[in-house]
Structure formats: C-alpha cells, structure tokens
Motif scaffolding. Structure first.
Motif, PDB file in Angstrom:
ATOM      1  N   ARG A 191       0.018  22.761 -41.655  1.00  0.00           N
ATOM      2  CA  ARG A 191       1.227  22.052 -41.237  1.00  0.00           C
ATOM      3  C   ARG A 191       1.842  21.425 -42.470  1.00  0.00           C
ATOM      4  O   ARG A 191       1.144  20.898 -43.321  1.00  0.00           O
ATOM      5  CB  ARG A 191       0.908  20.954 -40.243  1.00  0.00           C
ATOM      6  CG  ARG A 191       0.361  21.437 -38.935  1.00  0.00           C
ATOM      7  CD  ARG A 191       0.109  20.264 -38.032  1.00  0.00           C
ATOM      8  NE  ARG A 191       1.256  20.164 -37.151  1.00  0.00           N
ATOM      9  CZ  ARG A 191       1.177  19.856 -35.878  1.00  0.00           C
ATOM     10  NH1 ARG A 191       0.028  19.562 -35.338  1.00  0.00           N
ATOM     11  NH2 ARG A 191       2.240  19.816 -35.130  1.00  0.00           N
ATOM     12  N   ARG A 245       9.260  24.556 -41.201  1.00  0.00           N
ATOM     13  CA  ARG A 245       9.269  24.752 -39.745  1.00  0.00           C
ATOM     14  C   ARG A 245       9.037  23.439 -38.995  1.00  0.00           C
ATOM     15  O   ARG A 245       8.370  23.400 -37.969  1.00  0.00           O
ATOM     16  CB  ARG A 245       8.247  25.789 -39.308  1.00  0.00           C
ATOM     17  CG  ARG A 245       8.384  27.193 -39.853  1.00  0.00           C
ATOM     18  CD  ARG A 245       9.539  27.971 -39.266  1.00  0.00           C
ATOM     19  NE  ARG A 245       9.598  28.053 -37.833  1.00  0.00           N
ATOM     20  CZ  ARG A 245       9.164  29.055 -37.088  1.00  0.00           C
ATOM     21  NH1 ARG A 245       8.622  30.105 -37.675  1.00  0.00           N
ATOM     22  NH2 ARG A 245       9.304  29.037 -35.793  1.00  0.00           N
ATOM     23  N   SER A 246       9.563  22.343 -39.529  1.00  0.00           N
ATOM     24  CA  SER A 246       9.467  21.019 -38.900  1.00  0.00           C
ATOM     25  C   SER A 246       8.030  20.618 -38.598  1.00  0.00           C
ATOM     26  O   SER A 246       7.756  19.919 -37.623  1.00  0.00           O
ATOM     27  CB  SER A 246      10.303  20.978 -37.621  1.00  0.00           C
ATOM     28  OG  SER A 246      11.654  21.250 -37.898  1.00  0.00           O
ATOM     29  N   GLY A 247       7.112  21.087 -39.415  1.00  0.00           N
ATOM     30  CA  GLY A 247       5.716  20.705 -39.246  1.00  0.00           C
ATOM     31  C   GLY A 247       4.952  21.496 -38.206  1.00  0.00           C
ATOM     32  O   GLY A 247       3.813  21.166 -37.879  1.00  0.00           O
ATOM     33  N   GLU A 248       5.578  22.549 -37.666  1.00  0.00           N
ATOM     34  CA  GLU A 248       4.868  23.408 -36.687  1.00  0.00           C
ATOM     35  C   GLU A 248       3.631  24.008 -37.349  1.00  0.00           C
ATOM     36  O   GLU A 248       3.680  24.416 -38.507  1.00  0.00           O
ATOM     37  CB  GLU A 248       5.767  24.582 -36.270  1.00  0.00           C
ATOM     38  CG  GLU A 248       6.806  24.248 -35.253  1.00  0.00           C
ATOM     39  CD  GLU A 248       6.282  24.338 -33.839  1.00  0.00           C
ATOM     40  OE1 GLU A 248       5.422  25.189 -33.538  1.00  0.00           O
ATOM     41  OE2 GLU A 248       6.740  23.532 -33.034  1.00  0.00           O
ATOM     42  N   ARG A 261       5.905  31.532 -43.055  1.00  0.00           N
ATOM     43  CA  ARG A 261       6.692  30.652 -42.198  1.00  0.00           C
ATOM     44  C   ARG A 261       6.460  31.006 -40.724  1.00  0.00           C
ATOM     45  O   ARG A 261       7.192  30.558 -39.848  1.00  0.00           O
ATOM     46  CB  ARG A 261       8.174  30.768 -42.546  1.00  0.00           C
ATOM     47  CG  ARG A 261       8.493  30.295 -43.961  1.00  0.00           C
ATOM     48  CD  ARG A 261       9.965  30.384 -44.283  1.00  0.00           C
ATOM     49  NE  ARG A 261      10.815  29.693 -43.340  1.00  0.00           N
ATOM     50  CZ  ARG A 261      11.053  28.374 -43.312  1.00  0.00           C
ATOM     51  NH1 ARG A 261      10.475  27.603 -44.214  1.00  0.00           N
ATOM     52  NH2 ARG A 261      11.846  27.840 -42.407  1.00  0.00           N
ATOM     53  N   GLU A 263       5.525  19.171 -43.023  1.00  0.00           N
ATOM     54  CA  GLU A 263       6.746  18.674 -42.376  1.00  0.00           C
ATOM     55  C   GLU A 263       8.015  19.292 -42.964  1.00  0.00           C
ATOM     56  O   GLU A 263       9.046  19.312 -42.304  1.00  0.00           O
ATOM     57  CB  GLU A 263       6.819  17.145 -42.455  1.00  0.00           C
ATOM     58  CG  GLU A 263       5.765  16.443 -41.619  1.00  0.00           C
ATOM     59  CD  GLU A 263       5.816  16.812 -40.145  1.00  0.00           C
ATOM     60  OE1 GLU A 263       6.920  16.896 -39.566  1.00  0.00           O
ATOM     61  OE2 GLU A 263       4.737  17.028 -39.567  1.00  0.00           O
ATOM     62  N   THR A 264       7.944  19.829 -44.181  1.00  0.00           N
ATOM     63  CA  THR A 264       9.130  20.422 -44.795  1.00  0.00           C
ATOM     64  C   THR A 264       9.306  21.899 -44.434  1.00  0.00           C
ATOM     65  O   THR A 264      10.304  22.503 -44.806  1.00  0.00           O
ATOM     66  CB  THR A 264       9.074  20.279 -46.334  1.00  0.00           C
ATOM     67  OG1 THR A 264       7.970  21.025 -46.841  1.00  0.00           O
ATOM     68  CG2 THR A 264       8.941  18.816 -46.741  1.00  0.00           C
TER      69      THR A 264
END
Length: 103
Positions: free
Chosen positions: A6, A11-14, A21, A8-9
């Motif tokens: 994970r 895939r929004s932290g997915e 990605r 946060e920068t």
C-alpha cells in the motif's frame, strides 16, 4: 513470493501487487465477480499467476474489510445519486417557474 503493498500516493492507497498499479480489488472484480479466466487476467495485466493468486489470497484474508469498503462506496454512490436527483428536480422546478413567468 507475491507482495501486496500500500502506498497512499499510488491508487489512493489501495492494496496492490508490488511493482505494479494493479489493485487487489481489480483482480477480485475480474476473477471472482466477473468469473474471467485467471490466466487471461494475469496475461492482460502482465503479472504471474503467483501474483494473481497472491492478490486473491490477500482479498480472502481481508474479505471483511473489502466488503465493508464496497458497502460504504455503494452507500456513498446512492447518496450522491439522491442528491443529484433532488438538485435536478429543484432546477426543473425553477426552470418551469421561469418559463411560466415569461409567458
């Protein structure tokens, strides 16, 4: 060995397959929800079968959290649709009133 990471920068932290990605949720939606052939999905994403099944294992290990996220996303979608519908209805009401005033 497959690593799920994970950041946060990205895939929004997915949770995603390390070095890509490709989110765990992407793989889950295609293989589990859409019942696509795992070999085809892995080939299209350019990942190994070990990476694909590692992502699915991660999904199953954290299934409750994924399902909670999906329920929350669905709730937010419905709320957004309701607010949009209300706004459109209000705008139509204002437009109908201005059309009557012009006549």
């Amino acid at each position: 060995m497959t690593s799920i990471v994970r950041d946060e920068t990205i895939r929004s932290g997915e949770p995603r397959v390390e070095g890509t990605r490709i989110a765990v949720r992407d793989i889950k939606r295609r293989v589990i929800d859409a019942e696509e052939d795992p070999h085809v999905v892995a080939g299209e994403y350019g990942i190994s079968m070990a990476d694909l099944f590692g992502a699915l294992a991660h999904y199953y290990e954290h299934r409750d959290a994924f399902e909670d996220d999906e329920r929350e996303a669905e709730r937010m979608r419905r709320d957004g649709e309701r607010r949009t519908r209300k706004l459109v209805d209000e705008l139509r009401g204002e437009n109908a009133g201005s059309t009557e005033d012009a006549a």
